[in-house]
Motif scaffolding. Structure first.
Motif, PDB file in Angstrom:
ATOM      1  N   PRO A 100       0.845  -1.193   0.000  1.00 27.73           N
ATOM      2  CA  PRO A 100       0.000   0.000   0.000  1.00 27.73           C
ATOM      3  C   PRO A 100       0.883   1.245   0.000  1.00 27.73           C
ATOM      4  O   PRO A 100       1.959   1.246   0.609  1.00 27.73           O
ATOM      5  CB  PRO A 100      -0.782  -0.122   1.317  1.00 27.73           C
ATOM      6  CG  PRO A 100       0.147  -0.861   2.228  1.00 27.73           C
ATOM      7  CD  PRO A 100       0.954  -1.787   1.348  1.00 27.73           C
ATOM      8  N   ASN A 165      -1.666  -0.335  -4.016  1.00 25.41           N
ATOM      9  CA  ASN A 165      -2.936   0.356  -3.813  1.00 25.41           C
ATOM     10  C   ASN A 165      -2.816   1.495  -2.805  1.00 25.41           C
ATOM     11  O   ASN A 165      -1.789   1.672  -2.149  1.00 25.41           O
ATOM     12  CB  ASN A 165      -4.059  -0.624  -3.437  1.00 25.41           C
ATOM     13  CG  ASN A 165      -3.783  -1.403  -2.166  1.00 25.41           C
ATOM     14  OD1 ASN A 165      -2.868  -1.108  -1.418  1.00 25.41           O
ATOM     15  ND2 ASN A 165      -4.592  -2.421  -1.924  1.00 25.41           N
ATOM     16  N   CYS A 167      -4.342   2.206   0.059  1.00 24.72           N
ATOM     17  CA  CYS A 167      -5.055   1.879   1.290  1.00 24.72           C
ATOM     18  C   CYS A 167      -4.168   2.101   2.517  1.00 24.72           C
ATOM     19  O   CYS A 167      -2.947   2.018   2.432  1.00 24.72           O
ATOM     20  CB  CYS A 167      -5.523   0.426   1.250  1.00 24.72           C
ATOM     21  SG  CYS A 167      -6.475   0.011  -0.232  1.00 24.72           S
ATOM     22  N   THR A 178      -8.677  -8.946   2.208  1.00 21.86           N
ATOM     23  CA  THR A 178      -7.868  -8.099   1.330  1.00 21.86           C
ATOM     24  C   THR A 178      -7.280  -8.873   0.150  1.00 21.86           C
ATOM     25  O   THR A 178      -6.947  -8.274  -0.874  1.00 21.86           O
ATOM     26  CB  THR A 178      -6.717  -7.439   2.121  1.00 21.86           C
ATOM     27  OG1 THR A 178      -6.034  -8.439   2.896  1.00 21.86           O
ATOM     28  CG2 THR A 178      -7.258  -6.368   3.053  1.00 21.86           C
ATOM     29  N   PRO A 185      -9.925  -4.995  -1.773  1.00 28.06           N
ATOM     30  CA  PRO A 185      -9.459  -3.844  -2.551  1.00 28.06           C
ATOM     31  C   PRO A 185      -9.203  -4.241  -4.001  1.00 28.06           C
ATOM     32  O   PRO A 185      -8.705  -5.343  -4.271  1.00 28.06           O
ATOM     33  CB  PRO A 185      -8.148  -3.454  -1.853  1.00 28.06           C
ATOM     34  CG  PRO A 185      -8.262  -4.012  -0.481  1.00 28.06           C
ATOM     35  CD  PRO A 185      -9.051  -5.275  -0.623  1.00 28.06           C
ATOM     36  N   ASP A 210      -2.429   2.235  -8.088  1.00 31.36           N
ATOM     37  CA  ASP A 210      -3.656   2.943  -7.745  1.00 31.36           C
ATOM     38  C   ASP A 210      -3.488   4.458  -7.860  1.00 31.36           C
ATOM     39  O   ASP A 210      -2.370   4.989  -7.828  1.00 31.36           O
ATOM     40  CB  ASP A 210      -4.027   2.588  -6.296  1.00 31.36           C
ATOM     41  CG  ASP A 210      -5.522   2.592  -6.041  1.00 31.36           C
ATOM     42  OD1 ASP A 210      -6.282   3.007  -6.929  1.00 31.36           O
ATOM     43  OD2 ASP A 210      -5.919   2.159  -4.939  1.00 31.36           O
ATOM     44  N   TYR A 213      -4.948   8.494  -2.590  1.00 28.48           N
ATOM     45  CA  TYR A 213      -6.037   8.614  -1.616  1.00 28.48           C
ATOM     46  C   TYR A 213      -6.686   9.987  -1.772  1.00 28.48           C
ATOM     47  O   TYR A 213      -5.988  10.980  -1.987  1.00 28.48           O
ATOM     48  CB  TYR A 213      -5.466   8.468  -0.199  1.00 28.48           C
ATOM     49  CG  TYR A 213      -6.476   8.701   0.910  1.00 28.48           C
ATOM     50  CD1 TYR A 213      -7.281   7.667   1.359  1.00 28.48           C
ATOM     51  CD2 TYR A 213      -6.622   9.965   1.489  1.00 28.48           C
ATOM     52  CE1 TYR A 213      -8.213   7.881   2.371  1.00 28.48           C
ATOM     53  CE2 TYR A 213      -7.553  10.182   2.500  1.00 28.48           C
ATOM     54  CZ  TYR A 213      -8.344   9.138   2.928  1.00 28.48           C
ATOM     55  OH  TYR A 213      -9.270   9.349   3.923  1.00 28.48           O
ATOM     56  N   ASN A 216      -9.933   5.537  -4.139  1.00 22.41           N
ATOM     57  CA  ASN A 216     -10.351   4.144  -4.319  1.00 22.41           C
ATOM     58  C   ASN A 216     -11.364   3.721  -3.250  1.00 22.41           C
ATOM     59  O   ASN A 216     -10.998   3.472  -2.100  1.00 22.41           O
ATOM     60  CB  ASN A 216      -9.128   3.226  -4.268  1.00 22.41           C
ATOM     61  CG  ASN A 216      -9.457   1.803  -4.676  1.00 22.41           C
ATOM     62  OD1 ASN A 216     -10.612   1.382  -4.655  1.00 22.41           O
ATOM     63  ND2 ASN A 216      -8.441   1.046  -5.056  1.00 22.41           N
ATOM     64  N   CYS A 219     -10.919   0.370  -0.978  1.00 23.27           N
ATOM     65  CA  CYS A 219      -9.826   0.206  -0.016  1.00 23.27           C
ATOM     66  C   CYS A 219     -10.311  -0.276   1.350  1.00 23.27           C
ATOM     67  O   CYS A 219     -11.378   0.103   1.829  1.00 23.27           O
ATOM     68  CB  CYS A 219      -9.069   1.525   0.164  1.00 23.27           C
ATOM     69  SG  CYS A 219      -7.586   1.636  -0.849  1.00 23.27           S
ATOM     70  N   HIS A 221      -9.291   0.282   4.891  1.00 25.44           N
ATOM     71  CA  HIS A 221      -8.482   1.183   5.709  1.00 25.44           C
ATOM     72  C   HIS A 221      -8.535   0.758   7.177  1.00 25.44           C
ATOM     73  O   HIS A 221      -9.619   0.666   7.760  1.00 25.44           O
ATOM     74  CB  HIS A 221      -8.992   2.624   5.610  1.00 25.44           C
ATOM     75  CG  HIS A 221      -8.864   3.243   4.256  1.00 25.44           C
ATOM     76  ND1 HIS A 221      -7.657   3.358   3.604  1.00 25.44           N
ATOM     77  CD2 HIS A 221      -9.797   3.788   3.429  1.00 25.44           C
ATOM     78  CE1 HIS A 221      -7.846   3.955   2.434  1.00 25.44           C
ATOM     79  NE2 HIS A 221      -9.128   4.211   2.304  1.00 25.44           N
TER      80      HIS A 221
END
Length: 228
Positions: A100, A165, A167, A178, A185, A210, A213, A216, A219, A221
């Protein structure tokens, strides 16, 4: 065969990937997957080299230099060679990185270690990205950019793959939530498992990166401000 690990195990996967390959038959399919092990050699919010100093101590205490790539340790301080951005320059075995861009462990220990936030300005943001203000998010976006820059070699490696990603999470391959589920995600509508499968079985080139933030909605989180 697939050598994999997450967090410190992901780093160990990177360090030992080619050695693992060397122990198996030459005609075997051998690849490596590192999950949340791409630790960055970045200064913290006060400009201190917290992670670099930590790795220097680890290399000295545990004698790690003998396990690092010989070419690297002849060119720079051995503790620099334990950082993934240096390791991937010399790996010959096909490699996939799952990471991430807002890895909560790295945010809490590399970017904002507690000693670098004596007034507690980052206290809530360190625990939940959804509690960060605009200035803090700007810092996190800079950290994201550093990760993508460090991964640039792998982005141009035909045999390499990645799922990066946006996240606020750490390891992602060990939980069904996950890895591969209806709520996992996704990047370009693909889960981590689907992306890794495409790469491992040579179905297609897999370089999933990705958008920043909070773009997405899929995600997962982590939120450490919530009661457990």
């Amino acid at each position: 065969a697939l050598l994999t690990g997450c967090s410190a195990g992901g780093l160990a996967t990177l360090i030992h990937c080619d050695d693992f390959r060397a122990h198996l038959p030459k005609d075997a399919t051998v690849k490596c997957l590192a999950d949340a092990g791409f630790f960055l050699d970045e200064p913290d919010i006060l400009g201190n080299r917290t992670m670099s100093n930590f790795y220097h101590d680890v290399v000295q205490l545990q004698g790690v230099a003998k396990s690092l790539h010989k070419k690297c340790i002849t060119e720079m301080e051995p503790s620099k060679c334990i950082f993934p951005q240096q390791i991937i320059k010399n790996i010959r075995t096909p490699l996939f990185i799952v990471n991430p861009t807002y890895d909560f462990w790295q945010i809490q220990h590399v970017l904002v270690p507690t000693g670098s936030d004596p007034d507690g300005y980052w206290r809530r943001c360190r625990l939940s990205i959804q509690k960060c203000d605009s200035t803090q998010i700007e810092n996190l976006q800079g950290f994201r950019s550093s990760l993508l820059k460090a991964l640039s070699k792998l982005q141009h490696d035909k045999e390499g793959g990645m799922f990066i990603n946006s996240c606020f999470v750490h390891c992602q391959t060990w939980m069904a939530e996950t890895w591969h589920s209806s709520n996992s995600p996704r990047i370009n509508n693909k889960t981590i498992a689907e992306s890794v499968g495409d790469w491992y079985f040579n179905r297609k080139v897999t370089k999933e990166i990705d958008c920043p933030y909070p773009c997405n909605p899929t995600c997962y989180h982590m939120d450490f401000t919530q009661p457990s």
